[in-house]
Design a protein around this motif. Structure first.
Motif, PDB file in Angstrom:
ATOM      1  N   SER A 171      18.200  -5.725  -6.912  1.00 57.18           N
ATOM      2  CA  SER A 171      16.933  -5.769  -6.163  1.00 57.18           C
ATOM      3  C   SER A 171      15.744  -5.290  -6.973  1.00 57.18           C
ATOM      4  CB  SER A 171      17.054  -4.915  -4.894  1.00 57.18           C
ATOM      5  OG  SER A 171      18.092  -5.372  -4.062  1.00 57.18           O
ATOM      6  N   TYR A 172      15.976  -4.880  -8.241  1.00 53.58           N
ATOM      7  CA  TYR A 172      14.885  -4.327  -9.048  1.00 53.58           C
ATOM      8  C   TYR A 172      14.910  -4.955 -10.431  1.00 53.58           C
ATOM      9  CZ  TYR A 172      15.092  -0.974  -5.254  1.00 53.58           C
ATOM     10  OH  TYR A 172      15.109  -0.406  -4.007  1.00 53.58           O
ATOM     11  N   SER A 173      13.932  -5.780 -10.686  1.00 51.54           N
ATOM     12  CA  SER A 173      13.850  -6.462 -11.966  1.00 51.54           C
ATOM     13  C   SER A 173      13.533  -5.455 -13.073  1.00 51.54           C
ATOM     14  CB  SER A 173      12.763  -7.531 -11.906  1.00 51.54           C
ATOM     15  OG  SER A 173      12.415  -7.975 -13.190  1.00 51.54           O
ATOM     16  N   ALA A 174      14.268  -5.543 -14.169  1.00 53.27           N
ATOM     17  CA  ALA A 174      13.992  -4.646 -15.297  1.00 53.27           C
ATOM     18  C   ALA A 174      12.613  -4.902 -15.874  1.00 53.27           C
ATOM     19  CB  ALA A 174      15.069  -4.831 -16.370  1.00 53.27           C
ATOM     20  N   LYS A 175      12.207  -6.168 -15.843  1.00 53.84           N
ATOM     21  CA  LYS A 175      10.883  -6.525 -16.369  1.00 53.84           C
ATOM     22  C   LYS A 175       9.757  -5.982 -15.491  1.00 53.84           C
ATOM     23  CE  LYS A 175       8.126 -10.569 -17.666  1.00 53.84           C
ATOM     24  NZ  LYS A 175       8.096 -12.057 -17.700  1.00 53.84           N
ATOM     25  N   ALA A 176      10.039  -5.777 -14.200  1.00 46.14           N
ATOM     26  CA  ALA A 176       8.993  -5.325 -13.276  1.00 46.14           C
ATOM     27  C   ALA A 176       8.627  -3.869 -13.485  1.00 46.14           C
ATOM     28  CB  ALA A 176       9.451  -5.539 -11.842  1.00 46.14           C
ATOM     29  N   HIS A 177       9.565  -3.055 -14.036  1.00 43.29           N
ATOM     30  CA  HIS A 177       9.325  -1.621 -14.241  1.00 43.29           C
ATOM     31  C   HIS A 177       8.925  -0.950 -12.922  1.00 43.29           C
ATOM     32  CE1 HIS A 177       9.654  -2.395 -18.494  1.00 43.29           C
ATOM     33  NE2 HIS A 177       8.635  -3.223 -18.462  1.00 43.29           N
ATOM     34  N   VAL A 178       9.730  -1.150 -11.898  1.00 39.93           N
ATOM     35  CA  VAL A 178       9.421  -0.597 -10.573  1.00 39.93           C
ATOM     36  C   VAL A 178       9.432   0.927 -10.646  1.00 39.93           C
ATOM     37  CG1 VAL A 178      10.129  -0.503  -8.162  1.00 39.93           C
ATOM     38  CG2 VAL A 178      10.401  -2.615  -9.466  1.00 39.93           C
ATOM     39  N   ARG A 179       8.459   1.538 -10.012  1.00 42.03           N
ATOM     40  CA  ARG A 179       8.352   2.999 -10.013  1.00 42.03           C
ATOM     41  C   ARG A 179       7.776   3.456  -8.686  1.00 42.03           C
ATOM     42  NH1 ARG A 179       3.952   3.481 -14.761  1.00 42.03           N
ATOM     43  NH2 ARG A 179       5.565   2.168 -15.692  1.00 42.03           N
ATOM     44  N   VAL A 180       7.914   4.746  -8.412  1.00 47.60           N
ATOM     45  CA  VAL A 180       7.340   5.326  -7.202  1.00 47.60           C
ATOM     46  C   VAL A 180       6.377   6.432  -7.610  1.00 47.60           C
ATOM     47  CG1 VAL A 180       9.117   7.106  -6.885  1.00 47.60           C
ATOM     48  CG2 VAL A 180       7.884   6.219  -4.902  1.00 47.60           C
ATOM     49  N   SER A 181       5.278   6.539  -6.879  1.00 45.88           N
ATOM     50  CA  SER A 181       4.308   7.601  -7.128  1.00 45.88           C
ATOM     51  C   SER A 181       4.036   8.330  -5.820  1.00 45.88           C
ATOM     52  CB  SER A 181       3.002   7.041  -7.705  1.00 45.88           C
ATOM     53  OG  SER A 181       2.419   6.119  -6.807  1.00 45.88           O
ATOM     54  N   VAL A 182       3.699   9.605  -5.932  1.00 43.26           N
ATOM     55  CA  VAL A 182       3.440  10.450  -4.760  1.00 43.26           C
ATOM     56  C   VAL A 182       2.109  11.151  -4.978  1.00 43.26           C
ATOM     57  CG1 VAL A 182       4.307  12.319  -3.296  1.00 43.26           C
ATOM     58  CG2 VAL A 182       5.925  10.808  -4.482  1.00 43.26           C
ATOM     59  N   ALA A 183       1.239  11.069  -3.982  1.00 44.07           N
ATOM     60  CA  ALA A 183      -0.083  11.695  -4.083  1.00 44.07           C
ATOM     61  C   ALA A 183      -0.463  12.257  -2.731  1.00 44.07           C
ATOM     62  CB  ALA A 183      -1.127  10.678  -4.541  1.00 44.07           C
ATOM     63  N   ARG A 184      -1.371  13.226  -2.746  1.00 41.65           N
ATOM     64  CA  ARG A 184      -1.916  13.707  -1.477  1.00 41.65           C
ATOM     65  C   ARG A 184      -2.680  12.568  -0.813  1.00 41.65           C
ATOM     66  NH1 ARG A 184      -0.922  18.962  -0.970  1.00 41.65           N
ATOM     67  NH2 ARG A 184      -0.828  20.243  -2.863  1.00 41.65           N
ATOM     68  N   LEU A 185      -2.589  12.510   0.490  1.00 35.06           N
ATOM     69  CA  LEU A 185      -3.207  11.402   1.208  1.00 35.06           C
ATOM     70  C   LEU A 185      -4.706  11.353   0.951  1.00 35.06           C
ATOM     71  CD1 LEU A 185      -3.036   9.064   3.182  1.00 35.06           C
ATOM     72  CD2 LEU A 185      -3.245  10.714   5.051  1.00 35.06           C
ATOM     73  N   ARG A 186      -5.363  12.501   0.937  1.00 39.21           N
ATOM     74  CA  ARG A 186      -6.815  12.504   0.727  1.00 39.21           C
ATOM     75  C   ARG A 186      -7.162  11.947  -0.652  1.00 39.21           C
ATOM     76  NH1 ARG A 186     -10.122  18.062   1.102  1.00 39.21           N
ATOM     77  NH2 ARG A 186      -9.058  18.426  -0.867  1.00 39.21           N
ATOM     78  N   ASP A 187      -6.389  12.322  -1.660  1.00 38.49           N
ATOM     79  CA  ASP A 187      -6.644  11.804  -3.002  1.00 38.49           C
ATOM     80  C   ASP A 187      -6.378  10.307  -3.070  1.00 38.49           C
ATOM     81  OD1 ASP A 187      -7.238  14.386  -3.748  1.00 38.49           O
ATOM     82  OD2 ASP A 187      -5.240  14.794  -4.539  1.00 38.49           O
ATOM     83  N   GLN A 188      -5.320   9.865  -2.378  1.00 42.15           N
ATOM     84  CA  GLN A 188      -4.979   8.445  -2.382  1.00 42.15           C
ATOM     85  C   GLN A 188      -6.074   7.615  -1.739  1.00 42.15           C
ATOM     86  OE1 GLN A 188      -2.408   6.905  -3.810  1.00 42.15           O
ATOM     87  NE2 GLN A 188      -3.240   4.946  -3.138  1.00 42.15           N
ATOM     88  N   ILE A 189      -6.631   8.101  -0.642  1.00 44.35           N
ATOM     89  CA  ILE A 189      -7.683   7.372   0.053  1.00 44.35           C
ATOM     90  C   ILE A 189      -8.933   7.270  -0.813  1.00 44.35           C
ATOM     91  CG2 ILE A 189      -9.255   7.474   2.028  1.00 44.35           C
ATOM     92  CD1 ILE A 189      -6.988   8.712   3.631  1.00 44.35           C
ATOM     93  N   ALA A 190      -9.242   8.347  -1.520  1.00 42.63           N
ATOM     94  CA  ALA A 190     -10.468   8.371  -2.319  1.00 42.63           C
ATOM     95  C   ALA A 190     -10.310   7.695  -3.672  1.00 42.63           C
ATOM     96  CB  ALA A 190     -10.927   9.811  -2.524  1.00 42.63           C
ATOM     97  N   ALA A 191      -9.065   7.520  -4.135  1.00 43.83           N
ATOM     98  CA  ALA A 191      -8.828   7.042  -5.503  1.00 43.83           C
ATOM     99  C   ALA A 191      -9.537   5.738  -5.845  1.00 43.83           C
ATOM    100  CB  ALA A 191      -7.325   6.911  -5.759  1.00 43.83           C
ATOM    101  N   PRO A 192      -9.498   4.689  -4.980  1.00 45.06           N
ATOM    102  CA  PRO A 192     -10.150   3.431  -5.370  1.00 45.06           C
ATOM    103  C   PRO A 192     -11.648   3.560  -5.593  1.00 45.06           C
ATOM    104  CG  PRO A 192      -8.648   3.084  -3.519  1.00 45.06           C
ATOM    105  CD  PRO A 192      -8.799   4.555  -3.689  1.00 45.06           C
ATOM    106  N   ALA A 193     -12.274   4.523  -4.923  1.00 41.06           N
ATOM    107  CA  ALA A 193     -13.731   4.654  -5.041  1.00 41.06           C
ATOM    108  C   ALA A 193     -14.145   5.694  -6.074  1.00 41.06           C
ATOM    109  CB  ALA A 193     -14.340   5.026  -3.680  1.00 41.06           C
TER     110      ALA A 193
END
Length: 892
Positions: free
Chosen positions: A315-337
């Protein structure tokens, strides 16, 4: 106190009083006499109190004197209306821009969320950089694995974004909805303002359909109607009861109108959703367990995710380099801006520096013009402190007025910048004008006032202090120096003052160059994207959303309805063609994920490679002709390509060239190998069409596989090729659709040209905002250079008269002044280029996708800046060339 102590104290006081009296009789200041007597008799506490009273008195005197100087300064500045207006407006632009942007930055990046315990909230993201998928969300089996392995996360909350056709609140319409599990609201720490929120009792396939309205939808669309509780609405094929209204909160991960439980979405209850590990469409939130930290949760979840991938490698392509990241919700919401807001902060700071530099030039020039007045005041005993206080008073008046005007300008700017930032972070929707504008404006005004008050140099006074006068004595190299000859009021301008004027002007040019180069880069990129060929007929094709159920999957009856609908619309006057599809170019980008793996007859991946990923599109016969996509080989779909018949596909040119380099793609077999499709089913290639990139506005070759709509029964998008004005067809097309299905939503009608323009709107807005800052900076810088040269010409009138008298030509003087302006501009551009590239190199290590400006925008910025500045130099240069010799020689 003992009696003898009291007598001793009285005797000491008597001696002190006698000493004070004698000293006053000798001509000493009464307060000084009292201090001396206190020191003589060792009365330490009284000495301390007396000195404190003296200092307080002096400071109060200085404050009162400052107030008096401000009143005098206001009268003086009223006589220099042009300078005052220029300074106030210039400062207002700098202060207003900075105050507005700081308010938005504070609202988006710094202000806490309304969620209870928001510092414990985390957001999990699964990404595949190898597939260029920043967020591919999670599947139900993946979430179950993470729940079972995590101990640092006390609870998880699930959220899936989905579109529902809603019936029950006015006309049928499509609403953006969130489908959540029963723990979602508890995990996120949100409260209702009306009714209740979803809970554990709303979970499971046997639960009744329930929905919560978001506060924005309730207030904007339903006018805060309190009777909505208990109302039954239809969401696609299911019904739901409105049980509550959510408090105002950040609409993350999507701006939704309703939030419903899982049972309202048949797709969420299906086997594909529940069992397929690769069927990912759920965002995952968490609340840290007591005692857990973000770092410990990140380490544990990363390890759990890695173990999960090892257990399910298929279910996980080696080429895709699937990873998981964890961040505080407030930082995640603000990150794009964050990046764009920091860029705006930098741009606003540059404008403020340029504004202060320009104002500093004006203030310095005014101070030099007042050199006679200041020298006379110094000669009459005014201390350096008193002279500096006079300049500070005038600066406070000017900067205070600039701050007031800047705060007034900042109000509408906050709304503009907030709308701009909302394209990057939904949190910007919360930003409003608040009291922070006032103290930011006041703080910037004070900074500017102090800087401007201490820029000019003053006539020196030996032994001068803030509190007392001293005899004047000129300081070598100061901007104000006595001229040889009678009268202290006759002074000359030293090279140091002129040098400072030029330094300020050069600073303005340097910062303006940086902004212009940045704006030029954005504009060139935008123009290149707008001019890029898309492969579609952009102006004559009208795209209309016709959503059916939650995922746009129709049954046989709906397919028949679509077929009859296209036939009737095709008979309308002005319609050249009609077709169905499941994807509007660019507007639906990302809706179907990053693509699926596929394989083909006779194709074998190279060693270490995997099967390619392709985009799946569903279209009806005539789709390519309607949108103007040419065929390279084979045929189009026909009405015979339906369910139960031979499975066929049409592929893009890139697929044919990559999988069949011999050029024989027609009649070859191709099939999807992605687990999402279950058992692979071969499909015969019947056509090859030109490459079009319907995901990216700056597109390139894309591996795309088209299926006939009658075989996959997925539609939801209508395309009408108009022979005249496409928008004139919206009303008759809507009428036909509503006649055939009264509950069918008809939404977002737009030409492909306007769809692409809307997608490009953020890029245009970026270019517009940065260009606006660059334009302001350019204007201020040009005015600054012109001001420096005008002042220089005014101060050198006698010199120019002498030059003309001894044989210099007006043309020579004209070129001399223009060359001075050119030198200022050249030095400023060079400094800006070096500083800008150095800053960009440092910033590139902190911000992703940050590229340096190319040669064209840098050269363009230099040409524009040089041309504008030299043009501004013409007026003072012409003035220098036309100096009257006799008048110049008599001028001093």
């Amino acid at each position: 106190m003992r009696p003898d102590d009291r007598d001793l104290d009285d005797e000491i006081r008597g001696h002190m009083a006698l000493s004070v009296k004698e000293r006053i009789e000798r001509g000493e200041d009464p307060e000084a006499a009292r201090l001396a007597a206190l020191r003589e008799f060792g009365y330490v506490p009284a000495i301390r109190d007396s000195m404190r009273r003296v200092w307080y008195s002096r400071w109060f005197d200085q404050i009162a004197a400052l107030g008096q100087d401000m009143r005098i300064g206001m009268r003086s500045l009223r006589r220099a209306k042009g300078l005052s207006a220029t300074v106030v407006v210039t400062l207002a632009l700098g202060i207003g821009a900075n105050a507005a942007i700081f308010s938005v930055v504070r609202g988006v990046l710094l202000r806490p969320l309304v969620n209870r315990g928001e510092d414990r909230l985390i957001y999990l993201r699964q990404s595949a950089p190898g597939l260029r998928a920043d967020n591919m969300t999670f599947s139900v089996p993946e979430i179950k694995d993470l729940r079972s392995r995590a101990t640092t996360v006390g609870a998880f909350g699930e959220f899936s974004t989905i579109d529902f056709t809603m019936i029950g609140f006015g006309e049928p319409r499509v609403v953006r909805a969130g489908v959540v599990d029963g723990s979602y609201f508890e995990v996120l720490g949100l409260r209702p303002v009306l009714g209740r929120l979803l809970g554990a009792s709303d979970d499971g396939a046997d639960a009744a359909g329930a929905a919560v309205l978001t506060h924005r939808f309730w207030t904007a669309s339903l006018k805060s109607d309190p009777t909505v509780l208990g109302k039954t609405i239809r969401l696609g094929p299911r019904t739901a009861t409105v049980v509550g209204v959510l408090e105002p909160s950040v609409p993350y991960p999507a701006e939704t109108e309703i939030i419903a439980n899982i049972v309202t979405s048949p797709h969420h209850l299906g086997a594909t959703m529940v069992t397929q590990r690769t069927h990912r469409m759920t965002e995952l939130f968490g609340r840290l367990a007591p005692g857990a930290t973000l770092e410990s949760a990140r380490a544990e979840l990363t390890a759990a995710h890695a173990a999960m991938m090892r257990e399910h490698p298929e279910s996980y392509s080696a080429k895709a380099h699937v990873r998981v990241s964890v961040a505080r919700l407030r930082d995640q919401i603000a990150a794009p801006a964050r990046t764009i807001l920091l860029v705006l902060v930098a741009a606003a700071a540059v404008v403020f520096v340029i504004a202060c530099s320009n104002v500093a030039n004006l203030i310095l020039a005014r101070s030099i013009r007042r050199e006679g007045e200041l020298a006379v005041r110094a000669a009459l005993g005014a201390s350096r402190g008193a002279l500096r206080r006079t300049l500070l008073a005038e600066s406070l008046v000017l900067c205070g007025a600039g701050a007031v005007l800047g705060v007034l300008l900042a109000g509408p700017l906050v709304s503009l910048v907030a709308r701009f930032a909302a394209r990057f972070s939904v949190r910007a929707l919360e930003v409003t004008v608040d009291a922070s504008l006032l103290w930011v404006g006041a703080g910037l005004a004070m900074i500017a006032a102090v800087l401007l008050a201490f820029i000019p140099r003053l006539p020196s006074s030996s032994g001068a202090s803030w509190f007392g006068p001293a005899s004047p004595s000129p300081r070598p190299g100061s901007g104000l120096a006595p001229r040889q000859g009678p009268g202290l009021a006759s002074v000359r301008i030293t090279p140091g003052a002129n040098r400072r004027l030029r330094i300020f002007a050069t600073t303005q040019i340097a910062f303006s160059f940086v902004l212009l180069a940045g704006a030029g880069t954005l504009l060139i990129t935008l123009v290149a994207v707008q001019r890029a060929s898309t492969g579609y007929n952009m102006r004559q094709v009208l795209a209309i959303d016709l959503p059916t159920t939650a995922l746009g999957v129709g049954d046989a009856k709906e397919m028949e309805l679509y077929q009859e609908m296209t036939r009737r619309i095709g008979e309308l006057p002005g319609v050249a063609g009609v077709a169905l599809g499941n994807f509007v170019p660019w507007r639906d980008a990302g809706r179907l994920g990053p693509g699926f793996q596929f394989a083909a007859e006779g194709y074998a991946p190279a060693d270490g490679e995997e099967n390619p990923h392709g985009r799946l599109r569903v279209v009806a016969p005539g789709f390519f002709a309607v949108l103007g996509v040419p065929f390279f080989a084979g045929r189009d779909f026909t009405n015979d390509d339906r369910s139960g018949g031979e499975l066929v596909v049409i592929v893009s040119q890139s697929v044919a060239e990559r999988l069949f380099p011999d050029g024989q793609a027609i009649d070859r077999q191709i099939w999807w190998t992605d687990p999402y499709f279950g058992t692979p089913r071969p499909r015969r290639i019947v056509g090859v069409v030109a490459d079009v990139d319907d995901e990216n506005v700056a597109g390139g070759p894309a591996l795309t596989i088209y299926h006939p709509v009658q075989q996959l029964r997925v539609a939801g998008r209508l395309f009408v090729h108009a022979s005249s004005d496409p928008y004139a067809l919206v009303t008759p097309v809507t009428r036909i659709i509503r006649e055939m299905s009264a509950n069918q939503p008809v939404e977002r009608a737009a030409t492909l040209e306007d769809v692409r323009a809307d997608v490009l709107a953020p890029a245009r807005l970026n270019a517009f905002v940065v260009s606006g800052f660059a334009g302001i900076a350019l204007l201020i810088a040009v005015v600054g250079v012109a001001g420096v040269l005008a002042f220089s010409v005014s101060a050198r009138t006698r010199e120019f008269g002498v030059r003309l008298a001894i044989g210099s030509t007006p043309r020579h003087l004209l070129l001399k002044v223009l060359s001075e302006g050119a030198v200022i501009v050249a030095i400023g551009i060079a400094a800006g280029a070096v500083g800008g590239y150095a800053f960009a190199g440092v910033a590139a290590s902190y911000f992703e996708n940050l590229s340096l400006p190319g040669a064209l925008p840098v050269l363009g910025a230099a040409v524009v800046l040089a041309g504008a500045a030299v043009s501004a130099s013409l007026l003072p240069a012409v003035r220098a060339a036309h100096v009257d010799v006799l008048q110049a020689l008599r001028s001093e």
